[in-house]
Design a protein around this motif. Structure first.
Motif, mmCIF file in Angstrom:
data_model
loop_
_atom_site.group_PDB
_atom_site.id
_atom_site.type_symbol
_atom_site.label_atom_id
_atom_site.label_comp_id
_atom_site.label_asym_id
_atom_site.label_seq_id
_atom_site.Cartn_x
_atom_site.Cartn_y
_atom_site.Cartn_z
ATOM 1 N N ALA A 100 0.834 -1.211 0.153
ATOM 2 C CA ALA A 100 -0.139 -0.116 0.122
ATOM 3 C C ALA A 100 0.881 1.056 0.122
ATOM 4 O O ALA A 100 0.469 2.390 -0.747
ATOM 5 C CB ALA A 100 -0.940 -0.056 1.379
ATOM 6 N N LEU A 101 1.899 1.261 0.774
ATOM 7 C CA LEU A 101 2.586 2.351 0.733
ATOM 8 C C LEU A 101 3.419 2.618 -0.492
ATOM 9 O O LEU A 101 3.559 3.858 -1.161
ATOM 10 C CB LEU A 101 3.944 2.100 2.053
ATOM 11 N N ALA A 102 3.942 1.461 -1.090
ATOM 12 C CA ALA A 102 4.401 1.640 -2.637
ATOM 13 C C ALA A 102 3.584 2.362 -3.612
ATOM 14 O O ALA A 102 3.841 3.240 -4.390
ATOM 15 C CB ALA A 102 4.919 0.557 -3.039
ATOM 16 N N PHE A 103 2.476 1.727 -3.577
ATOM 17 C CA PHE A 103 1.246 2.297 -4.260
ATOM 18 C C PHE A 103 0.772 3.768 -4.241
ATOM 19 O O PHE A 103 0.873 4.700 -5.081
ATOM 20 C CB PHE A 103 0.079 1.563 -4.188
ATOM 21 N N LEU A 104 0.861 4.147 -2.909
ATOM 22 C CA LEU A 104 0.874 5.678 -2.574
ATOM 23 C C LEU A 104 1.773 6.661 -3.084
ATOM 24 O O LEU A 104 1.755 7.690 -3.596
ATOM 25 C CB LEU A 104 0.670 5.838 -1.239
#
Length: 318
Positions: A23-27
């Motif tokens: 999720a952090l990479a997507f953000l």
């Protein structure tokens, strides 16, 4: 049993960590993409809130482009100290004295040319040839003739560049004509005119007639009566010694002209040419050469009779 629960909890925490990283990479990707779009929409906006990697990419993209367009914009300033501190250590420049501030150059920003617009065109149907007319084609919207009408041939006029030589007429024959001595040349009126035009500066033509000159004169000649010239032949020889060519004529060039030419030939320099106009004034006039009319009350016949009488008297001079 406790070991089983511990392993299950560990696997759950690992899955949650993996999900959290995804999720952090997507953000991060979404934020980077939005920042890039905003920078492309407003290229002059500073990039202080972007990540170092994006700053480098945009700095490469924002290099000024020179152009010859009329509009100008200030160049993109270089990275500040705050942006340099945010860069990784691998790409951060070595510490040293700060570079001297350079004035912001004004450069031209190249405009992208608008692409050409494509217009839809319906496909053309195969050309249909009309029966019996192979020189015409039929299209869906019009009939076009490919045959070119032949130009009408204009009648060819035959133009000759050859100059027609003037006709040579017979010269009058006079009884008792005086023969010319050696060294005295006789020229036909046609040849005499061409010879005179070529040597006009080096030639003098003497008219030996008296009262019979009333019949007409040749322009450009010197009038000296025959008897006057014979009486002072030495004076005229000295007067004409600088003329390479001396020519004589009278009414018919039968008596006076050859008589005076023979006497002049005996006294003049050997290099000087002595010429007699054959046919005299009447031969010149018969070939339609230019003459000058004289004001007189004498008729042409009276002038000819007087010319013959004077010529016979001059021919008797020894």
């Amino acid at each position: 049993k406790p070991n089983r629960f511990r392993s299950a909890a560990t696997s759950t925490s690992q899955r949650r960590a993996i999900q959290h990283r995804i999720a952090l990479a997507f953000l991060r990707f979404a934020f980077s993409f939005l920042a890039m779009q905003m920078q492309m929409m407003n290229p002059m906006q500073p990039m202080q809130q972007m990540q170092p990697r994006l700053v480098l990419q945009q700095a490469v993209l924002k290099q000024p482009v020179l152009s010859h367009m009329s509009h100008v914009r200030p160049a993109q300033p270089w990275l500040g100290q705050q942006q340099l501190q945010q860069l990784p250590a691998q790409v951060r420049p070595a510490a040293g004295p700060a570079p001297a501030a350079m004035p912001t150059p004004m450069v031209h920003m190249a405009k992208l040319a608008r692409p050409l617009r494509w217009v839809y065109a319906a496909p053309m149907h195969p050309m249909q040839r009309t029966q019996g007319r192979s020189n015409q084609v039929v299209l869906p919207f019009q009939v076009v003739s490919t045959k070119v009408a032949p130009e009408k041939e204009l009648p060819k006029e035959v133009v000759s560049t050859q100059v027609k030589a003037p006709e040579r007429k017979e010269l009058p024959l006079i009884d008792g004509q005086v023969p010319k001595d050696a060294g005295v040349e006789g020229m036909h009126p046609i040849d005499f005119k061409a010879f005179w035009e070529q040597n006009q500066q080096n030639m003098i033509v003497v008219d030996l007639r008296g009262q019979d000159r009333a019949s007409g004169a040749i322009p450009g000649t010197a009038h000296i009566p025959a008897m006057d010239l014979l009486k002072e032949i030495g004076t005229y020889v000295e007067k004409f010694q600088h003329q390479p060519i001396v020519a004589f004529f009278c009414q018919y060039s039968a008596h006076r002209a050859p008589t005076v030419a023979n006497f002049f030939r005996k006294s003049c320099p050997s290099k000087q040419r002595v010429v007699v106009l054959e046919g005299g004034f009447r031969g010149w006039e018969a070939h339609d050469l230019p003459i000058q009319q004289m004001e007189t009350t004498m008729s042409q016949m009276a002038c000819d009779q007087l010319a013959l009488k004077i010529g016979q008297n001059v021919s008797k001079v020894n």
